[in-house]
Structure formats: C-alpha cells, structure tokens
Design an enzyme around this catalytic site. Sequence first.
Site, short mmCIF file in Angstrom:
data_model
loop_
_atom_site.label_atom_id
_atom_site.label_comp_id
_atom_site.label_asym_id
_atom_site.label_seq_id
_atom_site.Cartn_x
_atom_site.Cartn_y
_atom_site.Cartn_z
N ASP A 191 0.85 -1.19 0.00
CA ASP A 191 0.00 0.00 0.00
C ASP A 191 0.88 1.25 0.00
O ASP A 191 1.86 1.32 0.75
CB ASP A 191 -0.90 0.00 1.24
CG ASP A 191 -1.88 1.16 1.23
OD1 ASP A 191 -2.90 1.04 0.54
OD2 ASP A 191 -1.61 2.18 1.90
N GLU A 234 -4.54 2.40 -4.53
CA GLU A 234 -3.09 2.49 -4.38
C GLU A 234 -2.49 1.21 -3.82
O GLU A 234 -1.38 1.21 -3.28
CB GLU A 234 -2.72 3.68 -3.48
CG GLU A 234 -3.17 3.57 -2.03
CD GLU A 234 -4.56 4.13 -1.78
OE1 GLU A 234 -4.83 4.50 -0.63
OE2 GLU A 234 -5.36 4.19 -2.73
#
Length: 323
Positions: A191, A234
């Site tokens: 992440d 993301e």
Amino acid sequence: MITSSAILNAKILIVDDMVANVDLLHHMLRSAGYTSVTSTNNPFEVCDLHRANQYDLILLDLMMPGMDGFQVMEGLKKIELEGYLPVLVITGQVELKLRALQSGAKDVISKPFEKVEILARIYNMLEIRLLNREATNQSKILEQLVQDLQKQIITDPLTNLFNRRFLQEYLPREVAKAKRVAGSFAVLMIDLDFFKRINDIFGHEAGDIVLKNVAILLKNSIRESDVACRYGGEEFVLVLSEVSTDGAGKKAEGIRKAVMDLALAIRQKSLGRVSTSIGVAVYPDHGVDMDSLLRAADEALYEAKENGRNCVVMSEVGNIRHG
C-alpha cells in the site's frame, strides 16, 4: 468479396523448360488482362522464387530435366506450411494426372489445351486462392482481437499490470501447484502511504505518475515466474513463486527501500518521497488457500500501518483463520 481486378492483378508464375510453351502461356495471360505474370525455365528456381514472391498461382509442367514437377511440389510443401499448394499442373502425360492431384496440385489440365478452358480454370483457381487467403487473414485478425480483449479483461489500463480479476484466477492455480510439489510461495500486499495527500496537493495526474512508476519498479523487481497486480486504488499485490519466508521478507524490504529512492516529479516539481507499507504472507505457513493468504497478507499490512507505515510486517502463523 474478391473483385475481378484483384484476380487479374494476382501474381502468377509459369514453370516450363520449353521456351515456346512459356511464351504461349505468357501471351495468353497478358491478352486476358493479367498484369503480374513471370516465368522460369529452371525448376530449381521455383521454391526460391515462391518464397520471395508468394505467388497466387503456379502453372507447372511435370516433365522437366533435372527436377520434375513432383519434386517441385515437394519443395513447395515446405514453404506452404498451411498445406495449400497454389499449383495448376499442365501436362501432356494423361496417366500422371491422378498422381499430380495426389501430390498436392489443385487442378490438372492436359496438353494440348483449349484456351477458353485453361483461362476459366486459372480464373477459378485464383478466386479460390484469394478467398482462402482473405479468410485466413480475417481469422488471424479475429484471433488477435480475441487475444487483445482477453488481455484487456485481466490488465489494469493505467499501470499495465495484471488486475484483481486475474489475481483471483491465478492464485488458486498457484495454490494447487504448490500443493502438488509441496512448495511454497509468497503474497506481498503493498500500500502506498498517504497516497490521498499526493492527489489532494498535486492533483490526480500526479497520483497517476506515482502509480505508473511504482508499477514499473515492481515489474522490474520480480522474476518472470512472479506476478505483479494492481489490487485496487493504491494497493498492489505481488505473488512470488518458490520463495521461502526469509526470501519473501528480504524481497519486500528491498522493494520498500527502492520505492523510497524514487525521484518523482510533475512538470519539474518534485512530488517528494513515496513510502510503502507491506504485508507478507507465505504458503503454507500463513494460509492454505487464496482467501486465507490474502487475509493474512492484509492483516499484516494493517499492522504495518498501525506501526507507523513505511515498514514490512510478516504474517504470523497464529493469524490464520479458516472460513
């Protein structure tokens, strides 16, 4: 639809050791409107000529010194891998007609021939040849379109990595393979830290630049046997084949550092440093199927965020929950 113009512009090769025969056929075809007619008296040249020019029709004599028409057709078969020999045999040996057809010729006409008959057969053969070629080309185009669509279905358009759908198809196969060979593999859930800030401060174009460059880095950091996916937003997932727990942890740490070293900018304005939090789960220690592995990696990623981000956390065996 094959037009008369296309047929008359088709490429024709005349092969006969007798100059008079070649001249007769050449004049006849030119008079009928055919524009691309060549010839040779040397049968040894035919295969090289066809390889270079890809003739639509070869008018072939059978009885020639040094190399007969049957030998020529055997050579052509090595070029025409799809099995279609664009050959019309012209022979005075009636007893050889069946053998010529069995050898691959698409038609045979006897000498002496009627001008009307041979022109009709040539026209029909060219029409079939061009239709066959058109169908083959259309089939290849359709096949390519299907491949492109299949790729689009499993590819993230922004990063060109595999997408979540592909991961959900791939991971069960990887689990099954590891079970068969008693092997191991790792799932890294990655992440980008505080990614929303990049979008808020610099805009979504800058966010796309970050995602694309991280994707390139991930792709370049893994082996051909590994898989990189954009999991959503993301988040990225790597599947590292045949790797130990220690090896997976080292790879994750190397990726974390490499992302920190990225120097990204938009219109010469620095985007600052990008950092990642990474959760790692290894089959079979932390999960024995797709769901448990992804859950274990996700829980390790959550712990990495709770620990202040920009770090790697390895899942623990005790974290496994079987549904």
